[in-house]
Design an enzyme around this catalytic site. Sequence first.
Site, PDB file in Angstrom:
ATOM      1  N   ASP A  97       0.866  -1.172   0.000  1.00 46.13           N
ATOM      2  CA  ASP A  97       0.000   0.000   0.000  1.00 46.13           C
ATOM      3  C   ASP A  97       0.909   1.229   0.000  1.00 46.13           C
ATOM      4  O   ASP A  97       1.698   1.430   0.930  1.00 46.13           O
ATOM      5  CB  ASP A  97      -0.881  -0.015   1.261  1.00 46.13           C
ATOM      6  CG  ASP A  97      -1.822   1.175   1.353  1.00 46.13           C
ATOM      7  OD1 ASP A  97      -1.651   2.148   0.598  1.00 46.13           O
ATOM      8  OD2 ASP A  97      -2.723   1.143   2.215  1.00 46.13           O
ATOM      9  N   ASN A 124       2.584   5.049 -10.501  1.00 50.51           N
ATOM     10  CA  ASN A 124       1.304   4.981 -11.207  1.00 50.51           C
ATOM     11  C   ASN A 124       0.113   4.834 -10.278  1.00 50.51           C
ATOM     12  O   ASN A 124      -1.010   5.147 -10.662  1.00 50.51           O
ATOM     13  CB  ASN A 124       1.338   3.815 -12.202  1.00 50.51           C
ATOM     14  CG  ASN A 124      -0.012   3.564 -12.828  1.00 50.51           C
ATOM     15  OD1 ASN A 124      -0.516   4.385 -13.580  1.00 50.51           O
ATOM     16  ND2 ASN A 124      -0.622   2.420 -12.503  1.00 50.51           N
ATOM     17  N   TYR A 189      -9.210  15.571  -6.440  1.00 48.61           N
ATOM     18  CA  TYR A 189      -8.429  14.893  -7.471  1.00 48.61           C
ATOM     19  C   TYR A 189      -7.609  15.881  -8.292  1.00 48.61           C
ATOM     20  O   TYR A 189      -6.396  15.715  -8.470  1.00 48.61           O
ATOM     21  CB  TYR A 189      -9.341  14.083  -8.386  1.00 48.61           C
ATOM     22  CG  TYR A 189      -8.583  13.330  -9.457  1.00 48.61           C
ATOM     23  CD1 TYR A 189      -7.875  12.174  -9.142  1.00 48.61           C
ATOM     24  CD2 TYR A 189      -8.556  13.781 -10.774  1.00 48.61           C
ATOM     25  CE1 TYR A 189      -7.158  11.483 -10.108  1.00 48.61           C
ATOM     26  CE2 TYR A 189      -7.842  13.098 -11.749  1.00 48.61           C
ATOM     27  CZ  TYR A 189      -7.144  11.952 -11.406  1.00 48.61           C
ATOM     28  OH  TYR A 189      -6.430  11.280 -12.363  1.00 48.61           O
ATOM     29  N   LYS A 193      -3.406  16.372  -8.357  1.00 55.10           N
ATOM     30  CA  LYS A 193      -2.583  16.210  -9.550  1.00 55.10           C
ATOM     31  C   LYS A 193      -1.839  17.504  -9.885  1.00 55.10           C
ATOM     32  O   LYS A 193      -0.711  17.474 -10.400  1.00 55.10           O
ATOM     33  CB  LYS A 193      -3.449  15.758 -10.728  1.00 55.10           C
ATOM     34  CG  LYS A 193      -4.020  14.356 -10.574  1.00 55.10           C
ATOM     35  CD  LYS A 193      -2.928  13.304 -10.445  1.00 55.10           C
ATOM     36  CE  LYS A 193      -3.499  11.889 -10.438  1.00 55.10           C
ATOM     37  NZ  LYS A 193      -2.430  10.853 -10.333  1.00 55.10           N
ATOM     38  N   THR A 224     -10.100   3.006 -17.507  1.00 56.27           N
ATOM     39  CA  THR A 224      -9.521   2.140 -16.479  1.00 56.27           C
ATOM     40  C   THR A 224     -10.542   2.017 -15.353  1.00 56.27           C
ATOM     41  O   THR A 224     -11.543   2.731 -15.316  1.00 56.27           O
ATOM     42  CB  THR A 224      -8.215   2.721 -15.904  1.00 56.27           C
ATOM     43  OG1 THR A 224      -8.512   3.949 -15.226  1.00 56.27           O
ATOM     44  CG2 THR A 224      -7.197   2.980 -17.014  1.00 56.27           C
TER      45      THR A 224
END
Length: 296
Positions: A97, A124, A189, A193, A224
Amino acid sequence: MPARPEQPNVTLHHDVYPGIDIGGRLKGVARGKIVYITGASRGIGASTAHAFALAGCSGLFITGRSLDSLASVASSVRSSLPEDLAKGLSIETDAVDVTNREAVGESVKRCVEKFGRIDILVANAGYVEPFSNIADCDPLGWWKIWEVNIGGVFNLVHHAAASLVKSNGHIILVSSVGAQKRSPGASAYQSSKHALNRFAEFVHLEYGGQGVKVFSLHPGAIVTELSSVEPSVRPNLIDKVELASHTMVRLSSGSEDWLSGRYVSSNWDLDELAQKRREIEEDDLLKNRLDVGSLV
C-alpha cells in the site's frame, strides 16, 4: 483578456505513433534496465509492465495491493514476449500500500537487494472518488485522494531517491490533464494532480543536478477501473492504454531528458514538441506558474 491556452500547438495522438513505437524506433531502448512500477496490477500499470518488457528491460519489480493480480500480470507479460526477451527478464511482485511509508521503504529495499539498483521508477498508483462539491463530499474520502496521489508518491520517491541518484535514473509520476482543469466536484483529485506537477519540479530541483530525471505525465484519457469511477468523464475516455505505456518508455530512454521537471502529455507528439525545445527551455515552460498577464 482571455486565459492563455494550456495546450501547445502540436499534433495530438490517441494511440501509438511512430515516435513511441516499441517495435520500431524504441526497439530495445530499455535493455538491461531495472523498472519499479506501482499500481501495476491492472490498467495503465499493467500495460507499462508489458511495454518495458517488450523494450528489453532485464528486471521488473511490480507492486499493487493484490499479489494474485500481480502474478497474473507477470504471467501475461512473460507469455507475450519473444523467447529471447523472456529468457532475459526477471519479474518480482510485491503487495504494498503506497500510503504505508514503512511498507514502501521495505518494498524499495527488496527491489534493490534483488536487482542491485532501480533505473526507472513509475509512480502509477492513484485514487479518485465520484465528484462531489466540497460541502457535500466525504471528508475522509477527499483526503484519501491526497494521501494516495501525493503521500504515496512522496513515500516512493523518498525511499527510492538514493538508488536513482546512483543509477542516474528516471522517474515518471503519473499525473492527469485534470491538473490543469477546474471542474466542480473534482477539488481533491484535480488539486492533488496539480500538486503532483509541482512535486516533480521539486524533485528536479533537488536531484536533477545529481543525474535524476523526472516527468509529470498525463497518461491520456483511458478507460480504467480508476477513471470509470466518475461517470461524467466516461465519454471523453478515447485513448488507447498503450499510448501511455509506450510514452513512458520513450521518456525514460534518454531522448527527452531536457524535459525533466516538467509536465508532459502522452497525447502530445514528442517529435514536434522537441522542435519547440529552445522556446520551452528559454521561457521555462510546462511548469506550474501564476499567470499575471498584463500586470507585469
